[in-house]
Design an enzyme around this catalytic site. Structure first.
Site, PDB file in Angstrom:
ATOM      1  N   LEU A  55       0.819  -1.209   0.000  1.00 33.15           N
ATOM      2  CA  LEU A  55       0.000   0.000   0.000  1.00 33.15           C
ATOM      3  C   LEU A  55       0.854   1.262   0.000  1.00 33.15           C
ATOM      4  O   LEU A  55       0.444   2.304  -0.485  1.00 33.15           O
ATOM      5  CB  LEU A  55      -0.915   0.018   1.229  1.00 33.15           C
ATOM      6  CG  LEU A  55      -1.980  -1.070   1.276  1.00 33.15           C
ATOM      7  CD1 LEU A  55      -2.639  -1.106   2.650  1.00 33.15           C
ATOM      8  CD2 LEU A  55      -3.031  -0.852   0.190  1.00 33.15           C
ATOM      9  N   LYS A 101       6.920  -0.235   5.970  1.00 39.91           N
ATOM     10  CA  LYS A 101       6.248  -0.600   4.734  1.00 39.91           C
ATOM     11  C   LYS A 101       4.852  -1.030   5.156  1.00 39.91           C
ATOM     12  O   LYS A 101       4.701  -1.742   6.151  1.00 39.91           O
ATOM     13  CB  LYS A 101       7.006  -1.762   4.095  1.00 39.91           C
ATOM     14  CG  LYS A 101       6.562  -2.097   2.694  1.00 39.91           C
ATOM     15  CD  LYS A 101       7.243  -3.357   2.187  1.00 39.91           C
ATOM     16  CE  LYS A 101       6.247  -4.489   2.215  1.00 39.91           C
ATOM     17  NZ  LYS A 101       6.724  -5.718   1.588  1.00 39.91           N
ATOM     18  N   VAL A 102       3.833  -0.579   4.421  1.00 39.95           N
ATOM     19  CA  VAL A 102       2.476  -0.961   4.760  1.00 39.95           C
ATOM     20  C   VAL A 102       1.899  -1.769   3.604  1.00 39.95           C
ATOM     21  O   VAL A 102       1.983  -1.355   2.453  1.00 39.95           O
ATOM     22  CB  VAL A 102       1.597   0.283   5.046  1.00 39.95           C
ATOM     23  CG1 VAL A 102       0.176  -0.132   5.387  1.00 39.95           C
ATOM     24  CG2 VAL A 102       2.187   1.109   6.184  1.00 39.95           C
ATOM     25  N   ASP A 135       4.102  14.633  12.783  1.00 41.21           N
ATOM     26  CA  ASP A 135       4.295  14.315  11.360  1.00 41.21           C
ATOM     27  C   ASP A 135       2.976  14.456  10.608  1.00 41.21           C
ATOM     28  O   ASP A 135       2.666  13.658   9.728  1.00 41.21           O
ATOM     29  CB  ASP A 135       4.862  12.893  11.240  1.00 41.21           C
ATOM     30  CG  ASP A 135       5.552  12.639   9.897  1.00 41.21           C
ATOM     31  OD1 ASP A 135       5.712  13.605   9.115  1.00 41.21           O
ATOM     32  OD2 ASP A 135       5.905  11.480   9.623  1.00 41.21           O
TER      33      ASP A 135
END
Ligand code: ADP
Ligand code: MG
Length: 312
Positions: free
Chosen positions: A39, A46-47, A161
C-alpha cells in the site's frame, strides 16, 4: 466415562478448566496472514494489504499491516520507537484516527508487525491527486483532521508528522489520521518534547521553533496542520508542494535551499502563499497557524468550531 467425570466434579467440587482457550483477537498469527499488495512505504515502515483468514474458508478480513523496514540497520533488535508507535495507537480510539487491531509477533515474542484497519482509499495525498477536492470537501476533511487532532491532544500526544501523506481516506466523506511513528507523549505539566535523534525529518511541515531548537509542542502540530491545509487547498499538486514553493520563494542568489536557509526565511516572515480561490476566513486560519509566536496560534478545538461556521 463422561458420567464418571461429572460425578467426580460433583464429588470434589472442582470445576475443570474450559478446554477451549480464550482467543485474543489482537494476536495475529503470521501463518494466516496472506499478503495481497503493497500500500505504501514511508520513512520507517512498509504498509501492505493482507487478508487474515484463520479458518481458511475465504471469509478472511482485510487488514493493513505495517512492518519495520528491514534494512538491517536494527540488527535483531526491535527499536523502541516501533514499540512506542504500537503502544500509542493501541491507546487511541476516535473515528478520525486509524484503528489499531493488533500485532503479529515473530517466534521469540518480538513484535514485528502492526495490524490496523484497512483504509481503502489510501493516503489523502494520493486521493487529492486523483480526485479534485471541491471546497466543501476540502473544508470537511480539514475539520475532521482537527477533530482527530483535538482528541490526540486531549490524550496529551503530539503527532509531529501531520501531513497529507499521513492522512488516510476511508470514503469521500471520511478521513482518518495515521502514521504515529513520530508521535510523542507529553507528560502533564510539560509543554514540549525535545528531539534528540536526527535523521529524515519532514522539515517543510515543521514550525520555526522545531527547526531552531527541536521543541515539539501542541502548537507545533498546529503549524503542521496549516501546511496540511495548504496541501489540501492546492490538491497536493507537486508543483505547489511545500518544498517546491519554498524553493521558489528563496532569494535567487542563494544556490541551495537548506535547513539554515529555511529557518532564515521563516524568521523573516516568509510563508507559503495563499492557495488560489481560498476563502478569506481560511486564509486567516493559515496565517494564524503559522504565527511565529506559538501562543498566538489557535488550538484544534477552536478550529473545529471555526470550520463549523465557515462550512455553514
Ligand atoms: P511511514 O511511517 O513509513 O511513513 P505510514 O504509516 O505513513 O508509514 O504508511 C505509509 C503509506 O502506506 C501511507 O502514506 C499510505 O499510503 C499507506 N497506508 C498506511 N496505513 C494504511 C492503512 N491503514 N490503510 C491503507 N493504506 C495505508
Ligand atoms: Mg508516513
Amino acid at each position: 466415562r463422561t458420567v464418571l467425570r461429572e460425578l467426580t466434579k460433583i464429588d470434589t467440587g472442582i470445576i475443570l478448566p474450559d478446554p477451549m482457550p480464550v482467543m485474543d483477537p489482537t494476536v495475529y498469527h503470521k501463518r494466516y496472514l496472506k499478503e495481497m499488495k503493497e500500500l505504501g512505504a514511508g520513512h520507517f515502515g512498509k504498509v501492505s494489504l493482507y487478508s487474515y483468514d484463520p479458518s481458511n474458508d475465504g471469509t478472511g478480513e482485510l487488514v493493513a499491516v505495517k512492518s519495520l523496514k528491514q534494512d538491517g540497520s536494527h540488527g535483531n533488535h526491535v527499536p523502541d520507537v516501533w514499540i512506542k508507535e504500537i503502544e500509542t495507537l493501541k491507546s487511541l480510539s476516535h473515528i478520525n484516527i486509524v484503528k489499531y487491531k493488533g500485532c503479529c509477533t515473530e517466534l521469540g515474542g518480538q513484535i514485528v508487525q502492526l495490524v490496523m484497519e484497512y483504509v481503502p482509499m489510501g493516503s489523502l495525498h494520493k486521493y487529492a491527486r486523483k480526485n479534485r477536492l471541491s471546497m466543501p470537501r476540502s473544508l470537511l476533511f480539514a475539520q475532521q483532521i482537527c477533530q482527530g487532532m483535538a482528541y490526540l491532544h486531549s490524550k496529551r500526544y503530539v503527532h509531529r508528522d501531520l501531513a497529507a501523506r499521513n492522512v488516510l481516506v476511508e470514503n469521500d466523506n471520511l478521513i482518518k489520521i495515521g502514521d504515529f511513528g513520530l508521535s510523542k507523549y507529553i507528560p502533564e505539566g510539560e509543554v514540549y518534547y525535545r528531539i534528540r535523534e536526527d535523521g529524515d525529518r519532514p522539515v517543510y511541515w515543521y514550525a520555526v521553533e522545531c527547526l531552531k531548537s527541536g521543541k515539539f509542542s501542541f502548537e507545533s502540530d498546529i503549524w503542521s496542520f496549516g501546511v496540511t491545509l495548504y496541501e489540501i487547498l492546492t490538491n497536493c499538486d507537486p508543483r505547489e508542494s511545500p518544498p517546491s514553493k519554498f524553493n521558489e520563494l528563496k532569494a535567487p542568489d542563494i544556490p541551495q535551499l537548506n535547513f539554515m536557509v529555511l529557518i532564515l526565511m521563516l524568521e523573516k516572515g516568509i510563508r507559503l502563499p495563499c492557495p488560489r480561490d481560498c476563502p478569506h476566513e481560511v486564509k486567516n486560519i493559515l496565517n494564524q497557524c503559522w504565527a511565529a509566536d506559538c501562543s498566538a496560534r489557535p488550538n484544534f478545538d477552536s478550529l473545529v468550531h471555526r470550520f463549523d461556521t465557515i462550512r455553514k
